[in-house]
Scaffold this active site. Structure first.
Site, short mmCIF file in Angstrom:
data_model
loop_
_atom_site.label_atom_id
_atom_site.label_comp_id
_atom_site.label_asym_id
_atom_site.label_seq_id
_atom_site.Cartn_x
_atom_site.Cartn_y
_atom_site.Cartn_z
N PRO A 553 0.66 -1.14 0.06
CA PRO A 553 0.10 -0.05 0.44
C PRO A 553 0.71 1.37 0.17
O PRO A 553 2.40 1.33 0.71
CB PRO A 553 -0.57 -0.03 1.31
N CYS A 554 0.43 2.47 -0.72
CA CYS A 554 1.13 3.44 -1.02
C CYS A 554 0.73 4.39 -0.25
O CYS A 554 0.60 6.09 0.28
CB CYS A 554 1.15 4.38 -2.07
N ASN A 555 -0.51 4.21 0.62
CA ASN A 555 -1.32 5.16 1.77
C ASN A 555 -0.35 6.50 1.94
O ASN A 555 -1.23 7.65 2.45
CB ASN A 555 -2.46 4.44 2.13
N LEU A 557 2.86 7.35 2.33
CA LEU A 557 3.52 7.56 0.43
C LEU A 557 3.19 8.29 -0.01
O LEU A 557 4.32 8.73 -1.12
CB LEU A 557 4.21 6.45 -0.35
#
Length: 593
Positions: A553-555, A557
């Site tokens: 997950p890139c939440n 970033l």
């Protein structure tokens, strides 16, 4: 995915597209509808009256102050607030009803009766032709910058509370895009809680020091007590001191189909050369030090940064770390359309000449609201389809931000899920049905791979695995990796898919069945369930994994997240360490088997 959290070395790069809600800082606001200095005196008087009146709260005082600044009579503002309470939208609607533009002789002819974009005058006048208003320069000099920005944000449709919160967090001197990014991230965090769709890694976590030594020497997997599982991850004292990784511009990695001359030689670190192949993906524009940390964990392999704008009609700036060969790549055929009007030919008829976009920006998990597109339509109609230059800029900013396309005369609209599927390389109706609502589809697609880009990198595997491939797919999402391999003509023998979202698992399973896959699909919900025992069982059954692929997950970033952009320490993005943990377990097990 940066104005806030990206490394300072990247701040000088000028991107051609917006990714992860990142936009250049605005030099000037297009929405400054203000009144003359006479209104200032009225405002101060209104504030004095409010302070003397014990029955009026401080919040009412702020609202009176705000609406009087926008040009409404003080007595009318107080009356409407008494009638509607503190419901800002109701107050605005009532004020527009009682004090319509056509009742004021000083309004410009281009004013829309519906009050779109503004409170008394419409955007085409109040925000973009304000030089025609007498006393405007004097008012601009006297009015506080904070009030200007509050007015601007509210004119754009944000609530008074949201605007105040953003200015309090980002500072009164913050640029417009920074404030709107913060508000958008806060709305996304409230409306789309990630707790239901990704696992919590706060307890237990992974210990950084289990995998690092003090002198940046890579500990060999046999030295790692990795079979003990995930323990609490503590911040590594060396983190933040690693060598900076620079983002290239243009972002074409080790080569793209139309520029093969860019392909270069690279020498993989010794530890990275061991089987299986691995492929990790995440947003390119992250907080400082994130890609250095990811690279260090993944055997010091150099990231390959690629923007999908070179493969299709939409941007998607991503970093990829892998040990795949980089020569003899080939693109999927047929090649996807590479411009907006090629991808969406029905829009060509309605596309205004002043909208010069040929590519869409990164497709997000959310879309532009109906309220926004209706404002644009009404304002364009009120101005006879001939917007002023500043108004055009505002509309284009919104179109770029939310990937709006023109579907009728003066009608901008958000992309439909099936259009996003096509742009991202998925088959038609890939995310439709199976319990997935419209918002589920947007969210799933916004978090997915761009299939054509990933397939270009994976194409080198076709010659190596003509009879099929065994894949461990971590954070599978809606099956972007599986679709890419299938479209390349690589048979899927065994796929272990790990995905927390039930909706996404249903989408992948449905695709697997509809495409008559002959291999075996094993579904696991929680990445923390993957351990040495089940990996040994699968490896013994399959004979080993050929590819470990995934993007955590890139939440925490993404540049669009102004609320919890905590990097790899964030609740969701710390799941990256599970990717590394599992990859190490696979390599250890296959080597010792």
């Amino acid at each position: 995915m940066d104005a806030n959290g990206a490394s300072s070395e990247n701040d000088s790069i000028h991107w051609n597209t917006v990714d992860e809600l990142e936009t250049p800082n605005a030099a000037a606001s297009p929405c400054m509808g203000l009144r003359s200095s006479a209104k200032e005196a009225s405002t101060r008087a209104a504030s004095d009256n409010v302070n003397k009146n014990s029955s009026t709260s401080s919040s009412n005082s702020k609202m009176i102050h705000h609406f009087v600044h926008l040009g409404f009579p003080e007595k009318l503002v107080i009356q409407v607030i008494e009638e509607n309470g503190e419901n800002e939208e109701s107050i605005l609607n009532s004020l527009q009803t009682y004090y319509a533009p056509e009742n004021s002789p000083e309004e410009h002819q281009c004013v829309g009766k519906s009050g779109n974009f503004g409170y008394v005058r419409d955007s085409a006048d109040d925000h973009f032709d304000d030089d025609n208003s007498p006393g405007m320069d004097e008012s601009r000099e006297d009015l506080l910058e904070e009030d200007k920005m509050l007015s601007l944000l509210m004119d754009m449709g944000y609530s008074f509370e949201e605007a105040l919160m953003a200015m309090g967090k980002c500072g009164s001197n913050a640029h417009l895009e920074e404030l709107t990014d913060y508000i958008c991230a806060a709305q996304m965090d409230k409306e789309l809680p990630f707790e239901d769709d990704v696992i919590s890694c706060s307890d237990p976590k992974i210990r950084t020091e289990d995998f690092l030594c003090k002198k940046k020497r890579r500990i060999h997997p046999t030295e790692i007590s990795i079979r003990q599982g995930c323990k609490g991850r503590e911040k590594n004292p060396l983190e933040g001191y690693e060598e900076t990784i620079y983002i290239p511009n243009p972002m074409i990695g080790f080569g793209i189909p139309d520029e093969p001359w860019r392909i270069i030689e690279r020498k993989l670190p010794v530890l990275a050369a061991d089987p299986p192949y691995f492929y990790y993906e995440n947003v390119a524009l992250t907080p400082k030090g994130v890609w250095s940390t990811i690279s260090r964990f993944l055997y010091d392999v150099e990231p390959e940064f690629v923007d999908s704008v070179y493969f299709c009609a939409t941007a998607r700036k991503r970093g990829y770390i892998h040990n795949l060969p980089i020569h003899k790549r080939f693109p999927l055929l047929p090649r996807p359309p590479c411009t907006i009007q090629e991808a969406l030919p029905s829009t060509k008829k309605w596309w205004p000449s002043w909208d010069t976009r040929t590519k869409l920006n990164c497709l997000l998990t959310t879309t532009g609201t109906v309220k926004l597109t209706e404002r644009i339509r009404q304002a364009l109609e009120d101005c006879g389809g001939n917007p002023t230059p500043n108004f055009r800029k505002y509309v284009l900013d919104q179109c770029r931000r939310w990937n709006l396309v023109w579907v009728g005369k003066n009608k901008a609209a958000a992309l439909e899920p099936d259009e996003m599927e096509m742009l991202l390389g998925f088959p038609k109706d890939h995310t439709r049905g199976g319990g997935a609502c419209r918002q589920d589809r947007y969210k799933a697609l916004g978090n997915s791979f761009q299939v054509d880009t990933v397939a270009y990198h994976l194409s080198v595997l076709k010659a190596q695995f003509p009879y099929g491939i065994n894949v461990l797919s971590l954070f599978s999402g809606i099956g972007g990796a599986e679709v890419a391999l299938y479209r390349l003509g690589i048979p899927l023998k065994n796929v272990v898919s790990v995905e927390i979202s039930e909706v996404n698992r249903n989408i992948l399973r449905s695709w697997w069945e509809q495409t008559n896959q002959r291999g075996r699909l094993i579904e696991i919900a929680d990445v923390q369930e993957i351990n040495g025992d089940n990996l040994e069982r699968w490896i013994s059954s399959f004979g080993g994994f050929d590819l470990v692929i995934g993007g955590s997950p890139c939440n925490n970033l993404s540049g669009g997240n102004r609320v919890s952009r905590d990097g790899l320490e964030g609740k969701q993005s710390s799941l990256f360490y599970h990717y590394f943990r599992i990859l190490e377990l696979v390599r250890c097990t296959m080597r010792n088997g």
